[in-house]
Design a protein around this motif. Structure first.
Motif, PDB file in Angstrom:
ATOM      1  N   PHE A  65      91.852 -17.092  28.791  1.00  0.00           N
ATOM      2  CA  PHE A  65      91.072 -16.622  27.646  1.00  0.00           C
ATOM      3  C   PHE A  65      90.698 -15.150  27.854  1.00  0.00           C
ATOM      4  O   PHE A  65      90.430 -14.711  28.978  1.00  0.00           O
ATOM      5  N   ILE A  66      90.651 -14.407  26.756  1.00  0.00           N
ATOM      6  CA  ILE A  66      90.232 -13.009  26.829  1.00  0.00           C
ATOM      7  C   ILE A  66      88.806 -12.910  27.384  1.00  0.00           C
ATOM      8  O   ILE A  66      87.898 -13.598  26.925  1.00  0.00           O
ATOM      9  N   GLY A  67      88.631 -12.069  28.381  1.00  0.00           N
ATOM     10  CA  GLY A  67      87.317 -11.822  28.955  1.00  0.00           C
ATOM     11  C   GLY A  67      86.868 -12.826  29.978  1.00  0.00           C
ATOM     12  O   GLY A  67      85.755 -12.714  30.510  1.00  0.00           O
ATOM     13  N   VAL A  68      87.711 -13.816  30.310  1.00  0.00           N
ATOM     14  CA  VAL A  68      87.336 -14.856  31.273  1.00  0.00           C
ATOM     15  C   VAL A  68      88.090 -14.652  32.576  1.00  0.00           C
ATOM     16  O   VAL A  68      89.327 -14.601  32.586  1.00  0.00           O
ATOM     17  N   ASP A  69      87.352 -14.523  33.656  1.00  0.00           N
ATOM     18  CA  ASP A  69      87.941 -14.478  34.996  1.00  0.00           C
ATOM     19  C   ASP A  69      87.500 -15.719  35.749  1.00  0.00           C
ATOM     20  O   ASP A  69      86.314 -16.088  35.720  1.00  0.00           O
ATOM     21  N   CYS A  70      88.445 -16.356  36.447  1.00  0.00           N
ATOM     22  CA  CYS A  70      88.141 -17.561  37.210  1.00  0.00           C
ATOM     23  C   CYS A  70      88.176 -17.271  38.702  1.00  0.00           C
ATOM     24  O   CYS A  70      88.803 -16.315  39.164  1.00  0.00           O
ATOM     25  N   TRP A  71      87.497 -18.127  39.457  1.00  0.00           N
ATOM     26  CA  TRP A  71      87.526 -17.995  40.905  1.00  0.00           C
ATOM     27  C   TRP A  71      88.949 -18.199  41.427  1.00  0.00           C
ATOM     28  O   TRP A  71      89.377 -17.512  42.341  1.00  0.00           O
ATOM     29  N   HIS A  72      89.636 -19.151  40.815  1.00  0.00           N
ATOM     30  CA  HIS A  72      91.029 -19.416  41.181  1.00  0.00           C
ATOM     31  C   HIS A  72      91.716 -20.009  39.954  1.00  0.00           C
ATOM     32  O   HIS A  72      91.125 -20.848  39.259  1.00  0.00           O
ATOM     33  N   PRO A  73      92.928 -19.586  39.647  1.00  0.00           N
ATOM     34  CA  PRO A  73      93.601 -20.070  38.426  1.00  0.00           C
ATOM     35  C   PRO A  73      93.740 -21.580  38.354  1.00  0.00           C
ATOM     36  O   PRO A  73      93.835 -22.151  37.267  1.00  0.00           O
ATOM     37  N   ASP A  74      93.753 -22.261  39.501  1.00  0.00           N
ATOM     38  CA  ASP A  74      93.932 -23.706  39.494  1.00  0.00           C
ATOM     39  C   ASP A  74      92.617 -24.474  39.432  1.00  0.00           C
ATOM     40  O   ASP A  74      92.622 -25.707  39.406  1.00  0.00           O
ATOM     41  N   GLU A  75      91.497 -23.766  39.421  1.00  0.00           N
ATOM     42  CA  GLU A  75      90.212 -24.449  39.451  1.00  0.00           C
ATOM     43  C   GLU A  75      89.535 -24.486  38.091  1.00  0.00           C
ATOM     44  O   GLU A  75      88.881 -25.459  37.753  1.00  0.00           O
ATOM     45  N   GLY A  76      89.648 -23.425  37.311  1.00  0.00           N
ATOM     46  CA  GLY A  76      88.984 -23.398  36.023  1.00  0.00           C
ATOM     47  C   GLY A  76      87.486 -23.208  36.112  1.00  0.00           C
ATOM     48  O   GLY A  76      86.744 -23.597  35.211  1.00  0.00           O
ATOM     49  N   ARG A  77      87.012 -22.617  37.199  1.00  0.00           N
ATOM     50  CA  ARG A  77      85.583 -22.302  37.355  1.00  0.00           C
ATOM     51  C   ARG A  77      85.380 -20.832  37.030  1.00  0.00           C
ATOM     52  O   ARG A  77      85.970 -19.953  37.651  1.00  0.00           O
ATOM     53  N   VAL A  78      84.518 -20.549  36.045  1.00  0.00           N
ATOM     54  CA  VAL A  78      84.336 -19.193  35.547  1.00  0.00           C
ATOM     55  C   VAL A  78      83.630 -18.335  36.595  1.00  0.00           C
ATOM     56  O   VAL A  78      82.530 -18.658  37.050  1.00  0.00           O
ATOM     57  N   LEU A  79      84.277 -17.233  36.954  1.00  0.00           N
ATOM     58  CA  LEU A  79      83.691 -16.257  37.863  1.00  0.00           C
ATOM     59  C   LEU A  79      82.918 -15.196  37.093  1.00  0.00           C
ATOM     60  O   LEU A  79      81.803 -14.832  37.467  1.00  0.00           O
ATOM     61  N   SER A  80      83.492 -14.702  35.993  1.00  0.00           N
ATOM     62  CA  SER A  80      82.834 -13.656  35.214  1.00  0.00           C
ATOM     63  C   SER A  80      83.252 -13.739  33.753  1.00  0.00           C
ATOM     64  O   SER A  80      84.347 -14.214  33.425  1.00  0.00           O
ATOM     65  N   LEU A  81      82.357 -13.255  32.901  1.00  0.00           N
ATOM     66  CA  LEU A  81      82.640 -13.100  31.471  1.00  0.00           C
ATOM     67  C   LEU A  81      82.541 -11.614  31.145  1.00  0.00           C
ATOM     68  O   LEU A  81      81.466 -11.013  31.272  1.00  0.00           O
ATOM     69  N   ARG A  82      83.650 -11.034  30.741  1.00  0.00           N
ATOM     70  CA  ARG A  82      83.716  -9.619  30.384  1.00  0.00           C
ATOM     71  C   ARG A  82      83.930  -9.517  28.876  1.00  0.00           C
ATOM     72  O   ARG A  82      85.066  -9.414  28.403  1.00  0.00           O
ATOM     73  N   LEU A  83      82.832  -9.547  28.129  1.00  0.00           N
ATOM     74  CA  LEU A  83      82.895  -9.585  26.663  1.00  0.00           C
ATOM     75  C   LEU A  83      82.407  -8.276  26.055  1.00  0.00           C
ATOM     76  O   LEU A  83      81.964  -8.243  24.904  1.00  0.00           O
TER      77      LEU A  83
END
Length: 268
Positions: A65-83
Protein backbone atom coordinates in the motif's frame (compact mmCIF):
# COMPACT_ATOMS: atom_id res chain seq x y z
CA UNK A 1 13.20 -35.76 23.88
CA UNK A 2 9.47 -36.16 23.33
CA UNK A 3 8.79 -33.45 25.90
CA UNK A 4 11.15 -31.10 24.09
CA UNK A 5 9.36 -31.75 20.80
CA UNK A 6 5.98 -31.05 22.36
CA UNK A 7 7.32 -27.83 23.84
CA UNK A 8 8.69 -26.75 20.46
CA UNK A 9 5.37 -27.46 18.74
CA UNK A 10 3.51 -25.55 21.44
CA UNK A 11 5.90 -22.60 21.11
CA UNK A 12 5.46 -22.48 17.34
CA UNK A 13 1.68 -22.69 17.72
CA UNK A 14 1.60 -19.80 20.16
CA UNK A 15 3.96 -17.76 18.01
CA UNK A 16 1.89 -18.30 14.88
CA UNK A 17 -1.38 -17.41 16.61
CA UNK A 18 0.15 -14.25 18.02
CA UNK A 19 1.51 -13.40 14.61
CA UNK A 20 -1.89 -13.81 12.95
CA UNK A 21 -3.55 -11.71 15.63
CA UNK A 22 -0.99 -8.96 15.11
CA UNK A 23 -1.58 -8.99 11.35
CA UNK A 24 -5.34 -8.78 11.78
CA UNK A 25 -4.94 -5.76 14.06
CA UNK A 26 -2.74 -4.03 11.50
CA UNK A 27 -5.32 -4.69 8.81
CA UNK A 28 -8.00 -3.24 11.08
CA UNK A 29 -5.76 -0.24 11.70
CA UNK A 30 -5.37 0.57 8.00
CA UNK A 31 -9.08 0.05 7.36
CA UNK A 32 -9.97 2.54 10.10
CA UNK A 33 -7.48 5.11 8.82
CA UNK A 34 -8.87 4.87 5.29
CA UNK A 35 -12.46 5.21 6.49
CA UNK A 36 -11.80 8.13 8.84
CA UNK A 37 -9.99 10.49 6.45
CA UNK A 38 -11.20 12.45 3.44
CA UNK A 39 -9.15 11.29 0.48
CA UNK A 40 -9.81 14.09 -2.00
CA UNK A 41 -7.10 12.97 -4.42
CA UNK A 42 -8.12 9.32 -4.27
CA UNK A 43 -4.63 8.12 -3.36
CA UNK A 44 -5.70 5.71 -0.63
CA UNK A 45 -8.83 4.65 -2.48
CA UNK A 46 -6.77 3.52 -5.44
CA UNK A 47 -3.99 1.83 -3.47
CA UNK A 48 -5.48 0.56 -0.22
CA UNK A 49 -7.64 -2.18 -1.69
CA UNK A 50 -8.98 -4.53 0.97
CA UNK A 51 -11.40 -6.36 -1.33
CA UNK A 52 -9.33 -7.90 -4.12
CA UNK A 53 -6.66 -9.95 -2.47
CA UNK A 54 -5.42 -13.48 -2.04
CA UNK A 55 -5.97 -14.42 1.59
CA UNK A 56 -2.88 -16.63 1.66
CA UNK A 57 -0.63 -13.69 0.72
CA UNK A 58 -2.63 -10.94 2.40
CA UNK A 59 0.06 -10.01 4.88
CA UNK A 60 2.64 -9.00 2.33
CA UNK A 61 -0.11 -7.42 0.22
CA UNK A 62 -0.76 -4.57 2.69
CA UNK A 63 2.96 -3.83 2.69
CA UNK A 64 2.55 -2.70 -0.92
CA UNK A 65 0.00 0.00 0.00
CA UNK A 66 1.14 3.56 -0.68
CA UNK A 67 2.75 5.04 2.43
CA UNK A 68 2.92 1.73 4.32
CA UNK A 69 6.24 0.26 5.42
CA UNK A 70 6.34 -3.13 7.13
CA UNK A 71 8.89 -4.64 9.47
CA UNK A 72 9.20 -7.53 7.05
CA UNK A 73 7.29 -8.18 3.79
CA UNK A 74 6.21 -11.62 5.02
CA UNK A 75 4.83 -10.41 8.34
CA UNK A 76 2.38 -7.64 7.51
CA UNK A 77 3.20 -5.69 10.68
CA UNK A 78 3.17 -1.94 10.03
CA UNK A 79 6.47 -0.25 10.82
CA UNK A 80 5.59 3.25 9.60
CA UNK A 81 2.87 5.27 7.88
CA UNK A 82 4.20 7.92 5.51
CA UNK A 83 1.06 9.81 4.48
CA UNK A 84 2.57 13.25 3.98
CA UNK A 85 1.55 15.51 1.09
CA UNK A 86 -1.36 13.35 -0.08
CA UNK A 87 -4.10 15.99 0.19
CA UNK A 88 -5.81 14.17 3.07
CA UNK A 89 -8.42 16.01 5.15
CA UNK A 90 -10.48 15.58 8.31
CA UNK A 91 -9.69 14.99 11.95
CA UNK A 92 -6.75 13.03 13.29
CA UNK A 93 -7.04 9.51 11.77
CA UNK A 94 -8.77 6.85 13.83
CA UNK A 95 -7.68 3.31 14.54
CA UNK A 96 -3.94 3.95 14.77
CA UNK A 97 -3.86 2.21 18.14
CA UNK A 98 -4.30 -1.07 16.27
CA UNK A 99 -0.98 -0.61 14.45
CA UNK A 100 0.62 -1.99 17.58
CA UNK A 101 4.18 -2.15 16.21
CA UNK A 102 4.29 1.22 14.47
CA UNK A 103 7.27 3.43 15.27
CA UNK A 104 6.89 6.23 12.70
CA UNK A 105 3.94 8.43 11.69
CA UNK A 106 4.09 11.18 9.06
CA UNK A 107 0.89 13.18 8.37
CA UNK A 108 2.68 16.35 7.29
CA UNK A 109 1.56 18.81 4.61
CA UNK A 110 -2.10 17.77 4.50
CA UNK A 111 -5.32 19.46 5.59
CA UNK A 112 -5.97 17.74 8.91
CA UNK A 113 -7.69 19.84 11.57
CA UNK A 114 -9.04 19.63 15.10
CA UNK A 115 -7.14 18.55 18.21
CA UNK A 116 -4.28 16.13 18.48
CA UNK A 117 -5.59 13.19 20.58
CA UNK A 118 -4.86 13.70 24.27
CA UNK A 119 -3.96 9.99 24.57
CA UNK A 120 -1.71 9.84 21.52
CA UNK A 121 1.08 8.27 23.59
CA UNK A 122 -1.24 5.48 24.73
CA UNK A 123 -2.33 4.84 21.15
CA UNK A 124 1.20 4.64 19.73
CA UNK A 125 3.64 4.14 22.64
CA UNK A 126 6.65 3.11 20.51
CA UNK A 127 6.85 6.15 18.25
CA UNK A 128 10.33 7.42 17.46
CA UNK A 129 9.21 9.76 14.64
CA UNK A 130 6.09 11.98 14.68
CA UNK A 131 5.57 14.63 11.99
CA UNK A 132 2.25 16.53 12.09
CA UNK A 133 3.60 19.72 10.53
CA UNK A 134 1.88 21.90 7.93
CA UNK A 135 -1.71 21.08 8.83
CA UNK A 136 -4.43 22.93 10.77
CA UNK A 137 -4.31 21.05 14.06
CA UNK A 138 -5.63 23.23 16.89
CA UNK A 139 -5.95 23.19 20.66
CA UNK A 140 -3.18 22.50 23.14
CA UNK A 141 -0.22 20.19 22.68
CA UNK A 142 -1.08 16.95 24.54
CA UNK A 143 0.80 16.40 27.77
CA UNK A 144 0.96 12.67 27.04
CA UNK A 145 3.54 13.17 24.28
CA UNK A 146 6.05 13.46 27.11
CA UNK A 147 5.47 9.73 27.73
CA UNK A 148 6.86 8.78 24.30
CA UNK A 149 10.17 7.70 25.74
CA UNK A 150 11.67 6.65 22.39
CA UNK A 151 10.78 9.82 20.48
CA UNK A 152 13.65 11.23 18.39
CA UNK A 153 11.76 13.65 16.14
CA UNK A 154 8.67 15.78 16.80
CA UNK A 155 7.50 18.31 14.20
CA UNK A 156 4.41 20.42 14.96
CA UNK A 157 5.24 23.58 13.01
CA UNK A 158 2.76 25.47 10.81
CA UNK A 159 -0.42 24.54 12.66
CA UNK A 160 -2.88 26.43 14.88
CA UNK A 161 -1.79 25.06 18.24
CA UNK A 162 -2.27 27.28 21.32
CA UNK A 163 -1.38 27.29 25.00
CA UNK A 164 2.05 26.35 26.34
CA UNK A 165 4.63 23.76 25.42
CA UNK A 166 4.20 21.16 28.20
CA UNK A 167 6.93 21.51 30.78
CA UNK A 168 7.18 17.71 30.94
CA UNK A 169 8.71 17.74 27.44
CA UNK A 170 12.04 18.18 29.22
CA UNK A 171 11.73 14.44 29.92
CA UNK A 172 12.16 13.66 26.20
CA UNK A 173 15.89 13.09 26.50
CA UNK A 174 16.17 11.32 23.12
CA UNK A 175 14.57 14.19 21.22
CA UNK A 176 17.05 15.53 18.65
CA UNK A 177 14.61 17.37 16.34
CA UNK A 178 11.78 19.53 17.67
CA UNK A 179 9.87 22.34 15.94
CA UNK A 180 6.73 24.28 16.88
CA UNK A 181 7.29 27.34 14.66
CA UNK A 182 4.31 29.33 13.37
CA UNK A 183 1.61 28.43 15.86
CA UNK A 184 -0.15 30.44 18.60
CA UNK A 185 1.93 29.22 21.52
CA UNK A 186 2.87 31.29 24.57
CA UNK A 187 4.73 30.96 27.84
CA UNK A 188 8.18 29.55 28.68
CA UNK A 189 10.04 26.99 26.57
CA UNK A 190 10.99 23.88 28.58
CA UNK A 191 14.63 23.00 29.15
CA UNK A 192 15.60 20.30 26.66
CA UNK A 193 18.53 17.91 26.72
CA UNK A 194 19.59 19.18 23.28
CA UNK A 195 19.90 22.72 21.94
CA UNK A 196 17.43 23.74 19.23
CA UNK A 197 17.58 26.63 16.80
CA UNK A 198 15.46 29.73 17.55
CA UNK A 199 13.88 29.20 14.12
CA UNK A 200 12.12 26.11 15.49
CA UNK A 201 10.17 28.35 17.92
CA UNK A 202 9.71 31.47 15.77
CA UNK A 203 6.32 32.83 14.79
CA UNK A 204 4.55 32.22 18.11
CA UNK A 205 2.78 34.72 20.33
CA UNK A 206 4.52 35.44 23.63
CA UNK A 207 6.71 32.34 23.52
CA UNK A 208 9.85 33.02 25.57
CA UNK A 209 12.87 31.46 27.14
CA UNK A 210 16.01 29.91 25.64
CA UNK A 211 16.74 29.91 22.75
CA UNK A 212 14.42 32.96 22.44
CA UNK A 213 14.39 36.08 24.60
CA UNK A 214 14.29 35.67 28.36
CA UNK A 215 10.84 35.51 29.94
CA UNK A 216 9.75 38.44 32.13
CA UNK A 217 10.33 37.77 35.81
CA UNK A 218 6.99 36.98 37.34
CA UNK A 219 8.06 38.33 40.74
CA UNK A 220 8.73 41.76 39.27
CA UNK A 221 5.27 41.90 37.75
CA UNK A 222 3.62 40.79 40.99
CA UNK A 223 5.22 43.58 43.02
CA UNK A 224 3.47 46.33 41.10
CA UNK A 225 -0.12 45.61 42.17
CA UNK A 226 1.08 44.97 45.73
CA UNK A 227 2.71 48.38 45.88
CA UNK A 228 -0.31 50.04 44.35
CA UNK A 229 -2.53 48.33 46.88
CA UNK A 230 -0.34 49.61 49.70
CA UNK A 231 -0.47 53.11 48.28
CA UNK A 232 -4.24 52.93 48.04
CA UNK A 233 -4.51 51.58 51.58
CA UNK A 234 -2.25 54.33 52.91
CA UNK A 235 -4.26 56.98 51.06
CA UNK A 236 -7.49 55.63 52.52
CA UNK A 237 -6.06 55.62 56.03
CA UNK A 238 -4.72 59.16 55.58
CA UNK A 239 -8.08 60.41 54.36
CA UNK A 240 -9.87 58.80 57.30
CA UNK A 241 -7.44 60.30 59.83
CA UNK A 242 -7.75 63.70 58.19
CA UNK A 243 -11.53 63.53 58.32
CA UNK A 244 -11.52 62.65 62.03
CA UNK A 245 -9.03 65.41 62.89
CA UNK A 246 -11.05 67.91 60.90
CA UNK A 247 -14.22 66.91 62.66
CA UNK A 248 -12.59 67.24 66.12
CA UNK A 249 -11.13 70.67 65.31
CA UNK A 250 -14.45 71.91 63.95
CA UNK A 251 -16.28 70.61 67.03
CA UNK A 252 -13.97 72.41 69.51
CA UNK A 253 -14.02 75.54 67.39
CA UNK A 254 -17.82 75.49 67.51
CA UNK A 255 -17.83 75.13 71.31
CA UNK A 256 -15.27 77.91 71.68
CA UNK A 257 -17.29 80.31 69.54
CA UNK A 258 -20.49 79.50 71.40
CA UNK A 259 -18.86 80.19 74.78
CA UNK A 260 -17.71 83.62 73.55
CA UNK A 261 -21.01 84.59 71.94
CA UNK A 262 -23.51 83.40 74.56
CA UNK A 263 -22.80 86.22 77.13
CA UNK A 264 -23.25 88.81 74.39
CA UNK A 265 -26.60 87.38 73.46
CA UNK A 266 -27.95 87.37 77.05
CA UNK A 267 -26.81 90.99 77.62
CA UNK A 268 -28.70 92.14 74.61
Amino acid sequence: MADDTKFLHLFLLLSSSSFCFSSELDIQCLRSVKQSVIDSNGVLNSSWDFDNYDRSSYDWYICRFIGVDCWHPDEGRVLSLRLGNLGLEGLFPEGLKDCTSMSSLDLSNNNFSGPIPYDIAQQMPYLTYLDLSKNSFSGEIPQSIANLAYLNLLKLQHNELSGQIPERFSMLTRLTTFSVADNFLSGPIPTFAHDFSPLYFAGNRDLCGAPLDECPRSRRWRLIPIRLRRINDESSIGAAVGFVLGFVVAFYFHLFCCERLLPCVFRA
